[in-house]
Design an enzyme around this catalytic site. Sequence first.
Site, short mmCIF file in Angstrom:
data_model
loop_
_atom_site.label_atom_id
_atom_site.label_comp_id
_atom_site.label_asym_id
_atom_site.label_seq_id
_atom_site.Cartn_x
_atom_site.Cartn_y
_atom_site.Cartn_z
N ALA A 126 0.54 -1.20 0.03
CA ALA A 126 -0.04 0.45 0.09
C ALA A 126 0.92 1.15 0.22
CB ALA A 126 -1.02 -0.06 1.55
N THR A 128 0.20 3.64 -2.88
CA THR A 128 -0.49 4.46 -4.05
C THR A 128 -1.39 5.41 -2.88
OG1 THR A 128 0.37 3.38 -6.03
CG2 THR A 128 -1.46 5.10 -5.98
N PRO A 130 -4.40 8.67 -3.23
CA PRO A 130 -5.23 9.26 -4.57
C PRO A 130 -4.42 10.89 -5.56
CG PRO A 130 -6.64 9.21 -2.74
CD PRO A 130 -5.15 8.76 -2.13
N GLY A 133 0.07 9.36 -6.89
CA GLY A 133 0.59 7.65 -7.82
C GLY A 133 2.48 7.97 -8.33
N GLU A 363 3.07 -0.39 -11.17
CA GLU A 363 4.40 -0.33 -10.87
C GLU A 363 5.03 0.47 -11.14
OE1 GLU A 363 6.03 -3.61 -9.15
OE2 GLU A 363 4.24 -4.52 -8.65
N1 CAA Z 1 16.46 1.21 -4.22
C1 CAA Z 1 16.59 1.57 -3.45
N2 CAA Z 1 16.36 2.84 -3.17
C2 CAA Z 1 16.48 4.17 -3.78
C3 CAA Z 1 15.99 3.45 -4.74
C4 CAA Z 1 16.08 2.35 -5.26
N3 CAA Z 1 15.59 1.98 -7.06
N4 CAA Z 1 15.52 4.48 -6.02
C5 CAA Z 1 15.42 5.55 -5.19
N5 CAA Z 1 16.25 4.77 -3.79
C6 CAA Z 1 16.42 5.87 -2.99
C7 CAA Z 1 17.59 7.25 -3.50
O1 CAA Z 1 18.93 6.18 -3.30
C8 CAA Z 1 17.28 8.15 -1.82
O2 CAA Z 1 17.33 7.61 -0.92
P1 CAA Z 1 18.85 8.99 0.05
O3 CAA Z 1 17.40 9.82 0.22
O4 CAA Z 1 18.73 7.61 1.18
O5 CAA Z 1 19.96 9.48 -1.55
C9 CAA Z 1 15.80 7.67 -1.45
O6 CAA Z 1 14.98 7.23 -2.23
C10 CAA Z 1 14.86 8.99 -3.27
O7 CAA Z 1 15.42 9.11 -3.81
P2 CAA Z 1 14.67 9.32 -5.75
O8 CAA Z 1 15.59 11.29 -4.95
O9 CAA Z 1 15.41 8.82 -7.01
O10 CAA Z 1 13.83 10.34 -5.20
P3 CAA Z 1 12.15 10.77 -6.43
O11 CAA Z 1 11.07 11.10 -4.91
O12 CAA Z 1 13.30 11.17 -7.03
O13 CAA Z 1 11.40 9.17 -6.84
C11 CAA Z 1 10.50 7.90 -8.55
C12 CAA Z 1 12.02 8.85 -7.80
C13 CAA Z 1 11.48 6.83 -8.91
C14 CAA Z 1 10.17 8.79 -9.12
C15 CAA Z 1 9.74 6.99 -7.78
O14 CAA Z 1 8.88 8.57 -6.81
C16 CAA Z 1 8.81 6.20 -8.29
O15 CAA Z 1 9.45 5.18 -8.52
N6 CAA Z 1 7.76 6.28 -8.53
C17 CAA Z 1 6.73 5.23 -9.16
C18 CAA Z 1 5.92 4.97 -8.28
C19 CAA Z 1 5.15 3.73 -8.53
O16 CAA Z 1 6.47 3.05 -8.71
N7 CAA Z 1 4.49 3.33 -7.51
C20 CAA Z 1 4.08 1.76 -7.36
C21 CAA Z 1 2.55 1.15 -6.98
S1 CAA Z 1 2.78 -0.29 -6.60
C22 CAA Z 1 1.96 -1.24 -7.62
O17 CAA Z 1 1.81 -0.13 -8.52
C23 CAA Z 1 1.35 -2.68 -7.85
C24 CAA Z 1 0.87 -2.78 -8.89
O18 CAA Z 1 -0.76 -2.45 -8.62
C25 CAA Z 1 0.62 -3.94 -9.72
#
Ligand code: CAA
Length: 379
Positions: A126, A128, A130, A133, A363
Amino acid sequence: MDLRWTAEQEAMRDKVRRFAQTEVADVIPQLERDDEQAFPIHLVTRMAELGLMGIPIAQEWSGAGADFISYIIAIHELSRVSATLGVILSVHTSVGTLPIVKHGTEEQRRQYVSKLASGQWLGAFALTEPQAGSDAASIRTSATRDGDGYRLDGSKLFITNAGAANVYLTFAVTDPNRGTRGISAFLVGRDTPGFHIGRRERKMGLHGSSTCELLYDGVQLSADQRLGGEGEGFTIAMGALDGGRIGIGAQALGIAESALQLLTAALTKRGAKRPAPPPAARAAHAELAARVEAARLLVYRAAALRQQGRSCTKEASMAKLFASDTAVEAASAAVRWCGEQGYAKEYAAERLFRDAKVTQIYEGTNEIHRIVISNQLLR
Ligand code: CAA
């Protein structure tokens, strides 16, 4: 990269293929009902009996003790027949169970992992909300310190497995001044007072999968329901999603292969009495065959890296991005070139088309994956 499966991986492929063909294919219309009864609890029970609900988890924790590639093979094979079962398994394992294996205390593993890996319980993730996303860091669900524990308030949206899960790995803000470092992860049981399963989404595809909102209204949690340290939640979520996105890539690959198979069958059927397939259909067919092969390589390359414990953020995003775009193109071509059947409800192409679309969206949308890949390259 070694492209041959081990005996163990081949055995997994054969077992899941047999299950999908003999026990799942015939009940697809039931999964397509798009109501609360559509969730295939009986098939999830069968998957548990077959040892599929904890494939990459140690036997000590009631898993199958198999490798990550075997797990990806299982999602891939299931999704060739039912993308609904593919996503149920992927969310349950990659983002519902493995983060507890990785970040849980001994006591948390004892309490949760065996029940999840054996399939007695189903897991959900959990994150996401409103208004949060793609920008996962902007979640608002709060976890406020309350005595020795926490009080959770807020809501989540579009949560896969929500209606049937027993444990919800929930992300909430513990310190609003610390950005991504102010988010923590919590294990919330289905029957916790103040926790409610909200509205069930009616979706374009994946009708058998349960997608709901979740409501947290003063949910009291003890400190030992926090997974990992305070402020480590965002990193836990992102790390789990690296593996989850390979699972969704495998789901998309399964859809793409099925669509390609339909297209091949439709073009073959033309034969003596019917005109030869138009050149445009042949061209689409060849193009898709190459793309499906490329998607397969990307998915299993990312899985191999994950299995070796190596970083795979970029490769997981590439696999998910390419395989999902390929699934949509393949399913669209099947609708287009399978004659009148392509558009008919009774035929699989239109279901594959509806199921494929969400793989570009969940995802992490494919727009997010382009950013992740570019960021990784520019690091
Ligand atoms: N592994 C480990 N740590 C990570 C990482 C990874 N892949 N990516 C980022 N981090 C860490 C970074 O190292 C950073 O840590 P520090 O503060 O210690 O340096 C921290 O996370 C923040 O990283 P970013 O500055 O890159 O983060 P951001 O705010 O810019 O966001 C983003 C990055 C990739 C856009 C992220 O918001 C994202 O992935 N968004 C998409 C959300 C998503 O995928 N939701 C899926 C919901 S679940 C689902 O969909 C399931 C389903 O129903 C099938």
